[in-house]
Design an enzyme around this catalytic site. Structure first.
Site, mmCIF file in Angstrom:
data_model
loop_
_atom_site.group_PDB
_atom_site.id
_atom_site.type_symbol
_atom_site.label_atom_id
_atom_site.label_comp_id
_atom_site.label_asym_id
_atom_site.label_seq_id
_atom_site.Cartn_x
_atom_site.Cartn_y
_atom_site.Cartn_z
ATOM 1 C CG ASP A 120 -1.670 1.232 1.453
ATOM 2 O OD1 ASP A 120 -2.396 1.637 0.533
ATOM 3 O OD2 ASP A 120 -1.534 1.835 2.539
ATOM 4 C CB ILE A 121 0.753 4.468 -1.685
ATOM 5 C CG1 ILE A 121 1.182 3.744 -2.972
ATOM 6 C CG2 ILE A 121 1.442 5.830 -1.618
ATOM 7 C CD1 ILE A 121 0.851 4.507 -4.246
ATOM 8 C CB THR A 155 -2.383 2.578 -4.173
ATOM 9 O OG1 THR A 155 -2.860 3.797 -3.622
ATOM 10 C CG2 THR A 155 -2.302 2.730 -5.694
ATOM 11 N N GLY A 156 -5.378 2.600 -3.409
ATOM 12 C CA GLY A 156 -6.671 3.147 -3.794
ATOM 13 C C GLY A 156 -6.527 4.300 -4.769
ATOM 14 C CG ASP A 172 -2.115 2.311 6.535
ATOM 15 O OD1 ASP A 172 -2.243 2.050 5.316
ATOM 16 O OD2 ASP A 172 -2.388 3.435 7.008
ATOM 17 C CG ASN A 196 -7.776 1.079 1.447
ATOM 18 O OD1 ASN A 196 -7.175 1.229 2.509
ATOM 19 N ND2 ASN A 196 -7.330 1.559 0.307
#
Length: 258
Positions: free
Chosen positions: A9-10, A43-44, A219, A222
């Site tokens: 994730d970013i 990522t979202g 974290d 999502n």
């Protein structure tokens, strides 16, 4: 079995609170790539919000892949070719826009081209998202959204307001879509068939890997689907308490290059 694919994730994971990739994180990723591990940003964010990061991390070579829009889009990072693209229909958009309007929540829809909102008074966090992911904002009425390839929508507001409004949304809405918070002020809505977890599952199969060869690091809620999908889920120290319950490992915080 050794790990061959790591999905990262970013925001809150890869980047520190200054939105920087630390030297330690950069070195770890380069070492893993040199060892033959597939490093996949998941990522979202839309692709526009990821390009600079992919370039900084040397993740745009042949054989590199990226997952964006919370799993709605999987692309070849070298060519930009779509491997998986899962979109919301126009009827879905109208359904989501109606719920947002009913509960007076700012809402926007994301495509590969940019961010679209029907809010004349554009929401504070829609503007924040536009800046964060380097995507232009377009004002369009719901009638003007016909034909748009919408990959993700977001309801956005102050955390306390958003949390209270979420309680009012009927359960049937949650049954119809994948809905999760990616930040205290973001409620992300994607097709039921799209998630980070399903994107990783597809990509692993596409690459001839088994799920016990996969790891994911995240974290926020999502990230749950990908953490539940892989056999080696890693949650950041700054991750949510609920997410830590499903972690195989808890690493340091994003401020400590976890």
């Amino acid at each position: 079995m050794s790990i061959k694919l790591v999905a990262i994730d970013i925001d809150g994971t890869l980047l520190n609170s200054q939105r920087q990739i630390t030297t330690e994180v950069h070195t770890a990723i380069q070492d893993a790539k040199k060892a033959g591990v597939k490093i996949v940003i998941a990522t979202g964010r839309p692709i526009s919000g990821v390009r600079a990061i992919l370039e900084e991390l040397n993740l745009t070579d042949t054989g590199d892949y990226v997952i964006t829009f919370n799993g709605g889009l999987v692309q070849d990072a070298a060519t930009g070719e779509d491997i998986v693209k899962d979109t919301l229909s126009y009827d879905d958009y109208l359904d989501i826009e109606l719920v947002a309007r009913k509960f007076n929540l700012p809402m926007h829809a994301s495509t590969k081209e940019g961010i679209y909102t029907a809010n004349r008074n554009i929401g504070k966090y829609t503007i924040y998202e536009s800046t964060l992911v380097s995507a232009p904002i377009f004002y369009r009425t719901p009638e003007e959204m016909v034909g748009k390839e919408i990959i993700k929508t977001m309801m956005v507001d102050e955390p306390d307001i958003l949390d209270e409004k979420i309680k009012l949304i009927p359960p049937s809405f949650f049954n119809k879509y994948n809905i999760s918070k990616s930040a205290p002020f973001y409620l992300e809505i994607t097709p039921k068939t799209a998630s980070k977890g399903k994107a990783i599952q597809y990509l692993a199969e596409y690459l001839g890997l088994t799920l016990d060869q996969t790891m994911a690091i995240g974290d926020q809620e999502n990230d749950r689907s990908m953490l539940e999908m892989v056999h080696n889920p890693v949650v950041m120290e700054n991750g949510t308490a609920e997410l830590k319950k499903i972690a195989k490992y808890i690493t340091k915080s994003n401020q400590e290059s976890g």
